[in-house]
Write an enzyme that holds these catalytic residues in place. Structure first.
Site, mmCIF file in Angstrom:
data_model
loop_
_atom_site.group_PDB
_atom_site.id
_atom_site.type_symbol
_atom_site.label_atom_id
_atom_site.label_comp_id
_atom_site.label_asym_id
_atom_site.label_seq_id
_atom_site.Cartn_x
_atom_site.Cartn_y
_atom_site.Cartn_z
ATOM 1 N N SER A 116 45.452 151.456 -8.499
ATOM 2 C CA SER A 116 45.685 150.093 -8.989
ATOM 3 C C SER A 116 44.451 149.520 -9.655
ATOM 4 O O SER A 116 43.318 149.849 -9.282
ATOM 5 C CB SER A 116 46.074 149.203 -7.793
ATOM 6 O OG SER A 116 46.029 147.842 -8.152
ATOM 7 N N TYR A 140 43.523 145.378 -0.014
ATOM 8 C CA TYR A 140 44.466 146.325 -0.631
ATOM 9 C C TYR A 140 43.735 147.154 -1.683
ATOM 10 O O TYR A 140 43.799 148.391 -1.672
ATOM 11 C CB TYR A 140 45.646 145.579 -1.275
ATOM 12 C CG TYR A 140 46.351 146.400 -2.310
ATOM 13 C CD1 TYR A 140 46.125 146.171 -3.666
ATOM 14 C CD2 TYR A 140 47.203 147.430 -1.949
ATOM 15 C CE1 TYR A 140 46.742 146.940 -4.625
ATOM 16 C CE2 TYR A 140 47.837 148.209 -2.907
ATOM 17 C CZ TYR A 140 47.603 147.961 -4.248
ATOM 18 O OH TYR A 140 48.206 148.737 -5.208
ATOM 19 N N LYS A 144 42.807 151.421 -1.909
ATOM 20 C CA LYS A 144 43.055 152.330 -3.043
ATOM 21 C C LYS A 144 41.757 153.038 -3.453
ATOM 22 O O LYS A 144 41.733 154.252 -3.686
ATOM 23 C CB LYS A 144 43.617 151.546 -4.240
ATOM 24 C CG LYS A 144 45.042 151.077 -4.055
ATOM 25 C CD LYS A 144 46.005 152.261 -3.910
ATOM 26 C CE LYS A 144 47.444 151.808 -3.791
ATOM 27 N NZ LYS A 144 48.375 152.916 -3.613
HETATM 28 C C1 WQD Z 1 50.415 137.583 -11.896
HETATM 29 C C2 WQD Z 1 50.047 136.226 -12.472
HETATM 30 C C3 WQD Z 1 49.207 134.703 -10.819
HETATM 31 C C4 WQD Z 1 53.029 134.401 -8.622
HETATM 32 C C5 WQD Z 1 48.955 141.826 -8.009
HETATM 33 C C6 WQD Z 1 48.021 142.596 -7.123
HETATM 34 C C7 WQD Z 1 47.649 143.896 -7.788
HETATM 35 C C8 WQD Z 1 48.901 144.642 -8.187
HETATM 36 C C9 WQD Z 1 49.823 143.793 -9.038
HETATM 37 C C10 WQD Z 1 49.658 146.387 -6.755
HETATM 38 C C11 WQD Z 1 48.740 135.670 -11.912
HETATM 39 C C12 WQD Z 1 50.523 134.186 -11.399
HETATM 40 C C13 WQD Z 1 52.053 134.760 -9.542
HETATM 41 C C14 WQD Z 1 53.487 133.054 -8.570
HETATM 42 C C15 WQD Z 1 51.977 132.493 -10.357
HETATM 43 N N1 WQD Z 1 49.607 145.098 -7.032
HETATM 44 N N2 WQD Z 1 51.540 133.815 -10.396
HETATM 45 N N3 WQD Z 1 52.941 132.148 -9.456
HETATM 46 O O1 WQD Z 1 47.917 139.020 -8.817
HETATM 47 O O2 WQD Z 1 47.911 140.020 -11.169
HETATM 48 O O3 WQD Z 1 48.308 141.501 -9.196
HETATM 49 O O4 WQD Z 1 50.106 142.597 -8.298
HETATM 50 O O5 WQD Z 1 49.092 147.290 -7.289
HETATM 51 O O6 WQD Z 1 46.908 144.647 -6.869
HETATM 52 O O7 WQD Z 1 46.829 141.831 -6.962
HETATM 53 O O8 WQD Z 1 50.052 139.903 -9.878
HETATM 54 O O9 WQD Z 1 52.327 138.996 -10.036
HETATM 55 O O10 WQD Z 1 50.831 138.191 -8.127
HETATM 56 O O11 WQD Z 1 50.356 137.463 -10.476
HETATM 57 O O12 WQD Z 1 51.493 131.633 -11.124
HETATM 58 O O13 WQD Z 1 54.374 132.659 -7.752
HETATM 59 O O14 WQD Z 1 51.060 135.282 -12.124
HETATM 60 O O15 WQD Z 1 48.295 133.624 -10.628
HETATM 61 O O16 WQD Z 1 48.085 134.939 -12.939
HETATM 62 P P1 WQD Z 1 48.459 140.010 -9.784
HETATM 63 P P2 WQD Z 1 50.967 138.630 -9.547
#
Ligand code: WQD
Length: 329
Positions: A116, A140, A144
């Protein structure tokens, strides 16, 4: 080729299985169904219900003889990993080490790791390439990185060749509509947006619109799960053809903001999708975009399905297909 997928009943795993089966390979799926869905397991795959913590059972299945294994059996909620590190160290570290040591014991030579972008932490430059400092900001991401480090040692000490695939933000669903099961209680943006569009969730909380980005909301590199799946096929071919190891990013190389995702989802679904702009989520970087130059060069991989429209449209179709079964909020 005979490939065994640990965690093959999950969101990514079922798409990886499809990619191999589509070209006639033989697939085994080993999964404890803790979050994976049996309904998504392709009938052509040989299914083994089991836990990666059960080293004896892992060894028995590996002893059937496989050309390669793909390890997708990890817990992946970054936020949860900060609250329950013991859940992540047991499964993501101890479980993974079981797979590595049993592969060596049973002479399986090729190991593909679902890794990741979380191994990088806060980006110090963009786009992020594989040489970027590894300083995970959540447990997490550390798990990895820990497994990648172990693979590096086992490749030197025991000749276990590996490819580590560092996914950026996996999204979308099989564009032929062959995957119908949904992950329950999602933590990621796009499934949450779809739950609001389907009436399962009342509204979307946008975590911060005061970032230094064009519209103030967070920017990420969303890569279609079918593109990710194809990356696993190319990685397996690479290992079968080369006696060496590789670490590559798999990202679309384009950044999309939360607001862009929200606006496109409203357009494609025709739903209002109410949203509330709230405080930033601790630990979120403003922007995270991949360089996938190395995957292009070493694997011949490109992201062909990762347009915003394809990601949103293919996901919405799965939510619509589930609508009758999905209880409204
Ligand atoms: C994406 C964007 C949030 C939810 C995570 C893990 C990473 C990987 C992928 C496994 C960000 C915004 C999100 C919400 C929002 N996992 N958001 N409201 O954080 O980039 O990555 O998932 O491999 O390890 O950290 O993904 O989908 O949580 O967020 O505004 O209810 O959407 O702030 O900008 P992220 P995400």
């Amino acid at each position: 080729m005979k490939v065994l997928l640990f965690g093959g009943a999950g969101y990514i795993g079922t798409h990886v299985a499809l990619a191999f089966l589509d070209r006639g390979d033989t697939i085994g799926i080993y999964d404890n169904l803790s979050s994976g869905l049996k309904s998504n397991i392709n009938k052509k795959a040989k299914f083994f219900e089991g836990d990666i913590l059960d080293a004896k059972h892992v060894g028995e299945v590996l002893s059937e003889g496989w050309d390669a294994v793909i390890h997708l059996a990890a817990f992946k909620a970054a936020g949860e990993s900060m609250l329950k590190p013991e859940k992540y160290s047991e499964n993501n570290i101890t479980g993974s080490l079981n797979l590595i040591t049993e592969c060596v014991k049973h002479n399986v030579k090729n190991f593909i790791l679902s890794s990741s972008a979380a191994v990088y932490g806060e980006p110090s430059y963009l786009p992020v390439d594989e040489e970027h400092p590894k300083d995970p900001t959540n447990y997490y991401g550390y798990t990895k990185l820990c497994i990648e480090e172990n693979l590096k040692w086992y490749s030197q000490l025991k000749g276990l060749n590996y490819v580590s695939l560092r996914y950026f933000n996996a999204a979308g669903y099989d564009t032929e509509g062959r995957m119908l099961g949904l992950e329950s209680n999602p933590a990621n943006l796009i499934p949450i947006v779809m739950e609001v569009a389907s009436g399962i969730r009342p509204n979307l909380l946008v975590f911060g619109n005061d970032y230094n980005t064009p519209d103030g909301t967070g920017v990420r590199d969303y890569v279609h799960v079918t593109d990710l799946a194809n990356g696993h096929v190319l990685a397996a071919d690479y290992l079968m053809a080369n006696n060496t190891s590789l670490i590559v990013n798999l990202g679309s190389e384009s950044g999309l903001s939360v607001q862009q995702i929200l606006d496109t989802a409203r357009e494609i679904t025709g739903k209002e999708i109410p949203a509330q702009y709230v405080a930033r989520r601790p630990g979120d970087p403003a922007k995270l975009v991949a360089s996938s130059e190395k995957a292009h060069k070493e694997l011949g991989w490109t992201a062909k399905h990762s347009s915003l429209e394809s990601i949103i449209d293919s996901t919405w179709k799965v939510y619509l297909a589930n609508a009758p079964k999905t209880k409204a909020y």
